[in-house]
Design a protein around this motif. Structure first.
Motif, PDB file in Angstrom:
ATOM      1  N   MET A  48       2.547   5.826   2.115  1.00  0.00           N
ATOM      2  CA  MET A  48       1.564   4.404   1.983  1.00  0.00           C
ATOM      3  C   MET A  48       0.946   4.584   0.954  1.00  0.00           C
ATOM      4  N   THR A  49       0.232   6.405   1.190  1.00  0.00           N
ATOM      5  CA  THR A  49      -0.809   6.532  -0.459  1.00  0.00           C
ATOM      6  C   THR A  49       0.383   6.008  -1.836  1.00  0.00           C
ATOM      7  N   VAL A  52       0.001   2.346  -2.778  1.00  0.00           N
ATOM      8  CA  VAL A  52      -0.723   2.127  -3.354  1.00  0.00           C
ATOM      9  C   VAL A  52      -0.734   2.805  -4.585  1.00  0.00           C
ATOM     10  N   ILE A 133      -3.504  -4.959  -0.464  1.00  0.00           N
ATOM     11  CA  ILE A 133      -3.685  -3.349  -0.305  1.00  0.00           C
ATOM     12  C   ILE A 133      -2.815  -3.896   0.825  1.00  0.00           C
ATOM     13  N   ARG A 134      -4.098  -4.547   2.150  1.00  0.00           N
ATOM     14  CA  ARG A 134      -2.710  -4.389   3.718  1.00  0.00           C
ATOM     15  C   ARG A 134      -1.706  -4.772   3.497  1.00  0.00           C
ATOM     16  N   LEU A 137       0.373  -2.311   2.700  1.00  0.00           N
ATOM     17  CA  LEU A 137       0.640  -1.164   3.445  1.00  0.00           C
ATOM     18  C   LEU A 137       1.458  -1.579   4.640  1.00  0.00           C
ATOM     19  N   ARG A 141       5.033  -0.004   7.137  1.00  0.00           N
ATOM     20  CA  ARG A 141       4.870   0.812   7.871  1.00  0.00           C
ATOM     21  C   ARG A 141       5.812  -0.046   8.231  1.00  0.00           C
ATOM     22  N   ARG A 441      -3.853   1.409   8.356  1.00  0.00           N
ATOM     23  CA  ARG A 441      -3.641   2.864   7.405  1.00  0.00           C
ATOM     24  C   ARG A 441      -3.545   3.537   9.096  1.00  0.00           C
TER      25      ARG A 441
END
Length: 441
Positions: A48-49, A52, A133-134, A137, A141, A441
């Motif tokens: 996830m990092t 972004v 971003i939401r 992510l 996932r 997250r």
């Protein structure tokens, strides 16, 4: 008769074409360890990092935020004054004129409204970026969990193929000794080949899912990537986190998409105010200095009692106020358009709120059902493994046929796949709940 021939061809040809296919498709991993490394693989948090930081579309959205901030900076600036210089000469004469003029717009009633619109647009861009971003992510996932579930399918098939191969070796020895009929060996060989073909399909599917994950985290297709987490560990990590207990209204209000919709409504209201201000009186100040050297061809008596040309230098200074009167153009069309846009943004905001509330309610219901189903399938899986072991022992003692073992083995495989599917659905349901609450997250 056709079925017997087809099975015979499969048994004879499979050993020849299966290795050839595996060699010709070099991108399909041979082992599950090519996709999973629980010590050195890429963790979900790291994925996830990296998404972004490196996903190209999100990087472009980040610069869109910078653009909106620069637009705000530009909106805060006042209009520049203008300076004009003029020089006039009389053809075939001595008269000339030099003039300097300054024009300074006052920008009445406009700057504050313009800055307000630009500031709210920048806030909207920032909150839209947070919503991207939401969503990104959430996609990471989902992709990570789908790939981990595909890896589990490979691991299960590897275990079944290994067990079937060992069983086939024992059965072949028994056929050689005359203790078992050759048909049992052939039936088992067909089932092993079927599992091997299924494994190839699952390996290809896992590679496709890994490609999707690479795309989301900004990796090239040929870049190496291994997962650190299994689907079981992902589900256990997620179920250890208690979902937010806030009421739906409080949860929904924190979501970046609704906050972005709220700022769009505020920005549209500011545009209405801006259109109103731009239809009002505007003014500007101006001033000028003019030096004029002018004369006549006649001569006159000068101070020294001599004849000289009649000529003089004159200096003029002027200042004034320029007013723009909104007699005909009061910005009526722009005002009506801004008001209609404001009404539309309010409707869009209400739609986003309703969608968010629906997503949250559906996600909570789906999560509860998926977690319950996962627990039930897990319990059934344990019992199925015990049943398969008992039937295998009964076959070894000669009390059952090989077909009975294969039927139970297929039932166990189906249950293992149902358990993998239950794990994947439970993970996706918890991801959907995280997305609905805005805490991905």
């Amino acid at each position: 008769m056709i079925r017997v021939i087809a099975l015979t061809v499969l048994v004879v040809l499979t050993p020849a074409w299966v290795p050839a296919l595996a060699q010709s498709t070099g991108t399909i991993p041979i082992k599950a360890s090519d996709l999973l490394d629980e010590s050195e693989g890429l963790a979900l948090a790291d994925a996830m990092t990296r998404a972004v930081e490196g996903e190209p579309e999100l990087r472009a959205a980040r610069y869109e935020v910078e653009v909106s901030r620069a637009v705000t900076k530009q909106a805060e600036l006042r209009p520049n004054p203008s300076i004009s210089v003029e020089r006039r000469e009389e053809p075939s004469g001595t008269d000339n004129l030099t003039a300097f003029a300054v024009d300074w717009p006052l920008d009445l009633f406009r700057r504050d409204a313009r800055v307000s619109v630009a500031t709210l647009d920048a806030d909207t861009a920032a909150r839209t970026y947070d919503d991207r971003i939401r969503r990104l992510l959430g996609e990471v996932r989902d992709a990570y969990g789908a790939a981990a579930a595909a890896v589990r399918e490979i691991v299960v098939l590897d275990e079944l193929i290994a067990a079937g191969t060992r069983q086939l070796e024992v059965l072949s020895a028994r056929v050689t000794q005359g203790a078992s009929p050759p048909l049992d060996r052939n039936v088992l060989a067909v089932d092993v080949r079927r599992l091997e073909a299924d494994r190839m399909l699952q390996a290809g599917r896992a590679v496709v899912l890994m490609m999707r994950l690479k795309r989301l985290i900004g990796l090239a297709p040929e870049a190496p990537l291994r997962l650190r987490h299994t689907i079981e560990s992902l589900v256990l990590q997620d179920t250890a986190v208690v979902p937010t207990a806030l009421p739906e209204a409080g949860v929904v209000d924190r979501r970046p998409d609704l906050r972005a919709a709220e700022t769009r409504v505020a920005a549209s209201a500011a545009r209405v105010e801006q259109a109103q201000h731009e239809g009002r009186v505007d003014a500007g100040v101006f001033g000028s200095y003019m030096r004029m050297n002018s004369g006549f061809p006649q001569q006159g008596i000068g101070p020294g009692a001599t004849l000289e040309r009649v000529q003089g230098v004159f200096h003029y200074v002027s200042a004034g106020l320029r007013v723009s009167l909104p007699l005909f153009n009061r910005n009526q069309g722009a005002l009506e358009a801004a008001e209609a846009q404001h009404t539309a943004e309010e409707a869009k905001r209400d739609a986003v709120r309703l969608e968010a509330q629906t997503e949250l309610a559906a996600a909570r219901a789906g999560d509860a059902a998926a977690q319950s189903a996962r627990i039930h399938v897990r319990e059934a899986r344990v019992q199925a493994a015990e049943n398969l072991a008992v039937i295998q022992q009964a076959y070894d003692l000669g009390r059952l046929r090989i077909s009975d073992v294969l039927v139970e083995q297929r039932r166990f495989l189906e249950l293992e796949r149902e358990y993998t599917e239950a794990l994947r659905l439970a993970y996706e349901a918890r991801t959907a709940l995280r997305l609905a609450t805005g805490d991905v997250r």
